[in-house]
Design an enzyme around this catalytic site. Structure first.
Site, PDB file in Angstrom:
ATOM      1  N   HIS A 100       0.817  -1.219   0.000  1.00 21.90           N
ATOM      2  CA  HIS A 100       0.000   0.000   0.000  1.00 21.90           C
ATOM      3  C   HIS A 100       0.849   1.267   0.000  1.00 21.90           C
ATOM      4  O   HIS A 100       0.443   2.302  -0.530  1.00 21.90           O
ATOM      5  CB  HIS A 100      -0.924   0.013   1.222  1.00 21.90           C
ATOM      6  N   CYS A 340      -3.178  -9.745   5.085  1.00 17.04           N
ATOM      7  CA  CYS A 340      -2.878  -9.341   3.708  1.00 17.04           C
ATOM      8  C   CYS A 340      -1.578  -8.550   3.594  1.00 17.04           C
ATOM      9  O   CYS A 340      -1.219  -8.106   2.507  1.00 17.04           O
ATOM     10  CB  CYS A 340      -4.026  -8.507   3.138  1.00 17.04           C
ATOM     11  N   PHE A 341      -0.893  -8.330   4.689  1.00 17.24           N
ATOM     12  CA  PHE A 341       0.463  -7.762   4.685  1.00 17.24           C
ATOM     13  C   PHE A 341       0.538  -6.408   3.989  1.00 17.24           C
ATOM     14  O   PHE A 341       1.512  -6.112   3.290  1.00 17.24           O
ATOM     15  CB  PHE A 341       1.453  -8.747   4.043  1.00 17.24           C
ATOM     16  N   CYS A 342      -0.506  -5.593   4.158  1.00 16.73           N
ATOM     17  CA  CYS A 342      -0.558  -4.257   3.529  1.00 16.73           C
ATOM     18  C   CYS A 342      -0.451  -4.341   2.007  1.00 16.73           C
ATOM     19  O   CYS A 342       0.107  -3.447   1.362  1.00 16.73           O
ATOM     20  CB  CYS A 342       0.538  -3.351   4.081  1.00 16.73           C
ATOM     21  N   ALA A 343      -0.970  -5.430   1.450  1.00 20.67           N
ATOM     22  CA  ALA A 343      -1.005  -5.594  -0.007  1.00 20.67           C
ATOM     23  C   ALA A 343      -2.302  -6.324  -0.351  1.00 20.67           C
ATOM     24  O   ALA A 343      -2.297  -7.405  -0.946  1.00 20.67           O
ATOM     25  CB  ALA A 343       0.205  -6.364  -0.495  1.00 20.67           C
TER      26      ALA A 343
END
Length: 433
Positions: A100, A340-343
């Protein structure tokens, strides 16, 4: 049991020799720039030297490029998005696989078009070339991750640089996940494979105290005004005029994070002494072994493919990713990451999920466990084959006893995570302050 850290993609632990040097330097710590006391003069010299050491680590031409120190990669990319002075008609090409932090800042400044990934999650280079051709000459920047924080996929950043330059665009590389795993060389400015802008963070490469790095051509930052202004950014101020300081001072408003800069510079020197090629070689062996052993776990799905850095994301059929992460924490003493690991867009793509109203409803109810996600392990050169064996042993046990674990844990909306049913009140005993 001994804690096993498989969450290096989020933050790496600090190196003991660097912490020792840091402790010794604390006795000389003082405010930098314009101080006349000896400690201030020394601290200023050290801080300025840190810029040089960090720039040289990626082989930057320091006569033509500025090294700007900030809080983290996110702030570095936001700064660049502002300082490029893009217009509403300009186009930035990003990719579906971005964090992100390398997506959202560009949406605020220009039209963003996203290059696709294939079924394995690898970047579709042909789609990037297609978008560069279709949108020429409006494309001002190609911005891409050096290595994915979800699949560990490595992108050929120098080939992508040549592609961008062929269409008169510049390239920005988010190197947060690449720099702890591989040696990076941004190359000479006249080289078609030159990386115009690069951003990374100290906390991803064994340096504490949160410092970020942005490196790019001096002309980018000498044009216009910085977005943050105030102390340290000016040489002279009158009622009518402001005369800005030279680089990097004009882009580093306020008192800088001297200790963070010192820690990162010393860490990079330490890694240079060891040799990143040795660290990468060992880590590559560890990744190969981990993939080989993980495939023996019943019902496991592993996302991504080689070439990859030490980042592996997976799911086990029949068990929620958040529950699996909690079990590994409480019963195996492991630090992993789930979600979601900032993705989010990339993870949904890999899972075959579409943006759905049900996910928005789950989010509003704080039922984070209902959102799609994965479990991620991220490796570093201090991890061992024996630690992988312990992980695989527990994953096999969990996969064979899913119903037992589902009955032994409950989701806590207050903590936004699963907790063991027999756990005492409270969550984690915090470090006393």
């Amino acid at each position: 049991m001994r804690y096993i850290n498989f969450d290096n993609a989020a933050s790496t632990p600090a190196l003991m020799p660097v912490l020792k040097e840091l402790q010794e330097f604390m006795g000389w710590y003082a405010g930098v720039h314009r101080g006349t006391g000896y400690k201030s003069l020394l601290s200023t010299q050290v801080y300025d030297d840190c810029h040089q050491i960090i720039g040289r680590y990626v082989k930057a031409d320091l006569d033509k490029n500025a090294v700007i120190l900030l809080k983290n990669t996110t702030e570095a990319i936001n700064k660049l998005a502002y300082r490029l002075s893009l217009s509403a008609k300009d186009i930035v090409i990003s990719t579906v696989m971005e964090h992100h932090s390398n997506d959202l800042p560009w949406r605020k400044q220009a039209v963003v078009k996203y290059a696709e990934v294939d079924e394995k999650g690898q970047l579709d280079i042909a789609d990037i070339e297609k978008k560069l051709k279709q949108n020429y000459p409006r494309v001002k920047l190609l911005t891409v991750t050096g290595a994915s924080n979800v699949t560990g996929h490595i992108n050929d950043i120098h080939y992508l640089a040549e592609l961008a330059h062929a269409f008169k665009a510049r390239i920005m590389v988010d190197a947060a996940q690449l720099i702890p795993h591989q040696q990076i060389e941004i190359k000479e400015n006249h080289d078609p494979a030159h990386i115009d802008y690069i951003a990374f963070s100290g906390h991803k490469i064994y340096a504490p105290f949160g410092v970020g790095v942005l490196i790019g051509p001096r002309d980018t930052f000498l044009a216009g005004e910085p977005e943050y202004v105030g102390g340290g950014t000016v040489n002279m101020v009158t009622r009518e005029n402001v005369f800005w300081s030279d680089l990097p001072d004009r882009e580093e408003a306020g008192s800088p994070n001297l200790m963070g800069a010192f820690a990162l510079a010393k860490t990079l020197q330490y890694i240079d002494e060891i040799g990143m090629e040795h660290l990468s070689s060992y880590e590559g062996e560890l990744v190969t072994y981990a993939l080989q052993e993980l495939k023996k776990v019943p019902g496991i799905s592993i996302y991504g493919s080689k070439p990859r850095v030490g980042v592996i994301s997976f799911n086990i059929k029949g068990i929620n990713h958040a529950l699996l992460g909690a079990i590994l924490c409480y019963e195996a003493g492991m630090g992993v990451r789930n979600g979601c690991f900032c993705a989010q867009g990339y993870v949904r793509k890999l899972l075959g999920e579409k943006e759905d109203i049900k996910y928005l409803s789950a989010y509003k109810k704080k039922e984070i466990h209902r959102l799609p996600g994965m479990v991620r392990i991220s490796l570093a050169p201090y991890n061992t084959h024996a630690e992988i064996d312990i992980l695989v042993k527990y994953l096999k046990k969990i996969a064979q006893n899913i119903k037992h674990y589902q009955k032994s844990y409950a989701y806590s909306p207050q903590q936004c995570s699963y907790l063991p049913l027999n756990m005492e009140s409270g969550f984690v005993k915090r470090y006393p302050i």
